[in-house]
Design a protein around this motif. Sequence first.
Motif, PDB file in Angstrom:
ATOM      1  N   LEU A  77       0.866  -1.179   0.000  1.00  0.00           N
ATOM      2  CA  LEU A  77       0.000   0.000   0.000  1.00  0.00           C
ATOM      3  C   LEU A  77       0.900   1.225   0.000  1.00  0.00           C
ATOM      4  O   LEU A  77       1.262   1.750   1.042  1.00  0.00           O
ATOM      5  N   ASP A  78       1.317   1.631  -1.194  1.00  0.00           N
ATOM      6  CA  ASP A  78       2.142   2.819  -1.337  1.00  0.00           C
ATOM      7  C   ASP A  78       1.252   4.006  -1.709  1.00  0.00           C
ATOM      8  O   ASP A  78       0.024   3.887  -1.728  1.00  0.00           O
ATOM      9  N   VAL A  79       1.851   5.126  -2.027  1.00  0.00           N
ATOM     10  CA  VAL A  79       1.077   6.332  -2.337  1.00  0.00           C
ATOM     11  C   VAL A  79       0.178   6.107  -3.550  1.00  0.00           C
ATOM     12  O   VAL A  79      -0.996   6.483  -3.542  1.00  0.00           O
ATOM     13  N   ALA A  80       0.712   5.457  -4.578  1.00  0.00           N
ATOM     14  CA  ALA A  80      -0.089   5.225  -5.789  1.00  0.00           C
ATOM     15  C   ALA A  80      -1.283   4.330  -5.487  1.00  0.00           C
ATOM     16  O   ALA A  80      -2.410   4.604  -5.921  1.00  0.00           O
ATOM     17  N   ALA A  81      -1.068   3.260  -4.733  1.00  0.00           N
ATOM     18  CA  ALA A  81      -2.170   2.356  -4.376  1.00  0.00           C
ATOM     19  C   ALA A  81      -3.177   3.077  -3.500  1.00  0.00           C
ATOM     20  O   ALA A  81      -4.389   2.901  -3.653  1.00  0.00           O
ATOM     21  N   SER A  82      -2.687   3.886  -2.586  1.00  0.00           N
ATOM     22  CA  SER A  82      -3.575   4.628  -1.700  1.00  0.00           C
ATOM     23  C   SER A  82      -4.477   5.576  -2.495  1.00  0.00           C
ATOM     24  O   SER A  82      -5.670   5.684  -2.214  1.00  0.00           O
ATOM     25  N   ARG A  83      -3.921   6.217  -3.488  1.00  0.00           N
ATOM     26  CA  ARG A  83      -4.735   7.096  -4.345  1.00  0.00           C
ATOM     27  C   ARG A  83      -5.768   6.292  -5.126  1.00  0.00           C
ATOM     28  O   ARG A  83      -6.912   6.688  -5.240  1.00  0.00           O
ATOM     29  N   ARG A  84      -5.324   5.144  -5.676  1.00  0.00           N
ATOM     30  CA  ARG A  84      -6.224   4.270  -6.428  1.00  0.00           C
ATOM     31  C   ARG A  84      -7.366   3.783  -5.549  1.00  0.00           C
ATOM     32  O   ARG A  84      -8.495   3.645  -5.985  1.00  0.00           O
ATOM     33  N   GLY A  85      -7.070   3.506  -4.296  1.00  0.00           N
ATOM     34  CA  GLY A  85      -8.057   2.924  -3.401  1.00  0.00           C
ATOM     35  C   GLY A  85      -8.807   3.911  -2.530  1.00  0.00           C
ATOM     36  O   GLY A  85      -9.549   3.514  -1.640  1.00  0.00           O
ATOM     37  N   TYR A  86      -8.643   5.203  -2.794  1.00  0.00           N
ATOM     38  CA  TYR A  86      -9.244   6.215  -1.921  1.00  0.00           C
ATOM     39  C   TYR A  86     -10.744   5.990  -1.714  1.00  0.00           C
ATOM     40  O   TYR A  86     -11.226   5.972  -0.583  1.00  0.00           O
ATOM     41  N   ALA A  87     -11.494   5.798  -2.785  1.00  0.00           N
ATOM     42  CA  ALA A  87     -12.961   5.661  -2.659  1.00  0.00           C
ATOM     43  C   ALA A  87     -13.337   4.400  -1.885  1.00  0.00           C
ATOM     44  O   ALA A  87     -14.212   4.442  -1.013  1.00  0.00           O
ATOM     45  N   ILE A  88     -12.679   3.309  -2.176  1.00  0.00           N
ATOM     46  CA  ILE A  88     -12.997   2.055  -1.493  1.00  0.00           C
ATOM     47  C   ILE A  88     -12.627   2.139  -0.005  1.00  0.00           C
ATOM     48  O   ILE A  88     -13.351   1.648   0.858  1.00  0.00           O
ATOM     49  N   ASN A  89     -11.501   2.794   0.299  1.00  0.00           N
ATOM     50  CA  ASN A  89     -11.106   2.966   1.699  1.00  0.00           C
ATOM     51  C   ASN A  89     -12.065   3.898   2.437  1.00  0.00           C
ATOM     52  O   ASN A  89     -12.397   3.669   3.599  1.00  0.00           O
ATOM     53  N   ARG A  90     -12.512   4.935   1.748  1.00  0.00           N
ATOM     54  CA  ARG A  90     -13.495   5.848   2.345  1.00  0.00           C
ATOM     55  C   ARG A  90     -14.784   5.111   2.672  1.00  0.00           C
ATOM     56  O   ARG A  90     -15.355   5.254   3.756  1.00  0.00           O
ATOM     57  N   LEU A  91     -15.267   4.300   1.719  1.00  0.00           N
ATOM     58  CA  LEU A  91     -16.491   3.527   1.945  1.00  0.00           C
ATOM     59  C   LEU A  91     -16.314   2.588   3.139  1.00  0.00           C
ATOM     60  O   LEU A  91     -17.133   2.586   4.058  1.00  0.00           O
ATOM     61  N   CYS A  92     -15.249   1.803   3.124  1.00  0.00           N
ATOM     62  CA  CYS A  92     -15.037   0.847   4.219  1.00  0.00           C
ATOM     63  C   CYS A  92     -14.874   1.571   5.551  1.00  0.00           C
ATOM     64  O   CYS A  92     -15.400   1.118   6.573  1.00  0.00           O
ATOM     65  N   GLY A  93     -14.167   2.675   5.550  1.00  0.00           N
ATOM     66  CA  GLY A  93     -13.991   3.458   6.778  1.00  0.00           C
ATOM     67  C   GLY A  93     -15.300   3.993   7.312  1.00  0.00           C
ATOM     68  O   GLY A  93     -15.487   4.111   8.530  1.00  0.00           O
ATOM     69  N   SER A  94     -16.235   4.275   6.422  1.00  0.00           N
ATOM     70  CA  SER A  94     -17.526   4.809   6.863  1.00  0.00           C
ATOM     71  C   SER A  94     -18.333   3.780   7.651  1.00  0.00           C
ATOM     72  O   SER A  94     -19.249   4.141   8.396  1.00  0.00           O
ATOM     73  N   LEU A  95     -17.977   2.515   7.505  1.00  0.00           N
ATOM     74  CA  LEU A  95     -18.744   1.452   8.156  1.00  0.00           C
ATOM     75  C   LEU A  95     -18.512   1.377   9.653  1.00  0.00           C
ATOM     76  O   LEU A  95     -19.133   0.569  10.342  1.00  0.00           O
ATOM     77  N   LYS A  96     -17.666   2.257  10.189  1.00  0.00           N
ATOM     78  CA  LYS A  96     -17.500   2.309  11.649  1.00  0.00           C
ATOM     79  C   LYS A  96     -18.755   2.903  12.304  1.00  0.00           C
ATOM     80  O   LYS A  96     -19.003   2.678  13.472  1.00  0.00           O
ATOM     81  N   ASP A  97     -19.546   3.611  11.518  1.00  0.00           N
ATOM     82  CA  ASP A  97     -20.765   4.253  12.028  1.00  0.00           C
ATOM     83  C   ASP A  97     -21.958   3.307  11.877  1.00  0.00           C
ATOM     84  O   ASP A  97     -22.209   2.811  10.766  1.00  0.00           O
ATOM     85  N   PRO A  98     -22.703   3.040  12.946  1.00  0.00           N
ATOM     86  CA  PRO A  98     -23.839   2.108  12.871  1.00  0.00           C
ATOM     87  C   PRO A  98     -24.878   2.484  11.808  1.00  0.00           C
ATOM     88  O   PRO A  98     -25.419   1.600  11.135  1.00  0.00           O
ATOM     89  N   GLU A  99     -25.152   3.761  11.648  1.00  0.00           N
ATOM     90  CA  GLU A  99     -26.128   4.194  10.645  1.00  0.00           C
ATOM     91  C   GLU A  99     -25.640   3.858   9.233  1.00  0.00           C
ATOM     92  O   GLU A  99     -26.416   3.426   8.382  1.00  0.00           O
ATOM     93  N   ASN A 100     -24.348   4.051   8.992  1.00  0.00           N
ATOM     94  CA  ASN A 100     -23.791   3.710   7.681  1.00  0.00           C
ATOM     95  C   ASN A 100     -23.813   2.207   7.450  1.00  0.00           C
ATOM     96  O   ASN A 100     -24.069   1.762   6.327  1.00  0.00           O
TER      97      ASN A 100
END
Length: 114
Positions: free
Chosen positions: A10-33
């Motif tokens: 997970l380097d800078v390029a991969a992190s940029r590529r995966g930004y949306a997927i990481n944002r979505l998965c990160g949002s799942l910490k919230d019960p409503e999400n």
Amino acid sequence: MTEARDNYLLDVAASRRGYAINRLCGSLKDPENRRRFSEDEAAYCDAYGLSEEQKKAILERDWTGMLELGASIFYTFKLAMLDQKSMQYLGGVFTGMSTEEFMAAMRSGGRNFG
């Protein structure tokens, strides 16, 4: 499904590529999400701007595919938890082992996967 391996960078390029997927998965910490995601996974993916490839990986739970698309294991694990999957389960998936085989490998010293 993508072939398992034991090294995902997970380097800078991969992190940029995966930004949306990481944002979505990160949002799942919230019960409503989590509730919203569970009600309509495809629409939730669309709301986060996932590419078709990322969306397919999420909907099919292609765990290695997610990593290859730039997802971070730390964010991906939030989705796995929603599915009641353990970190050991994911470790097995990522190394081509069963959960039990992965746990045994860890107990016997770790990265000796054959």
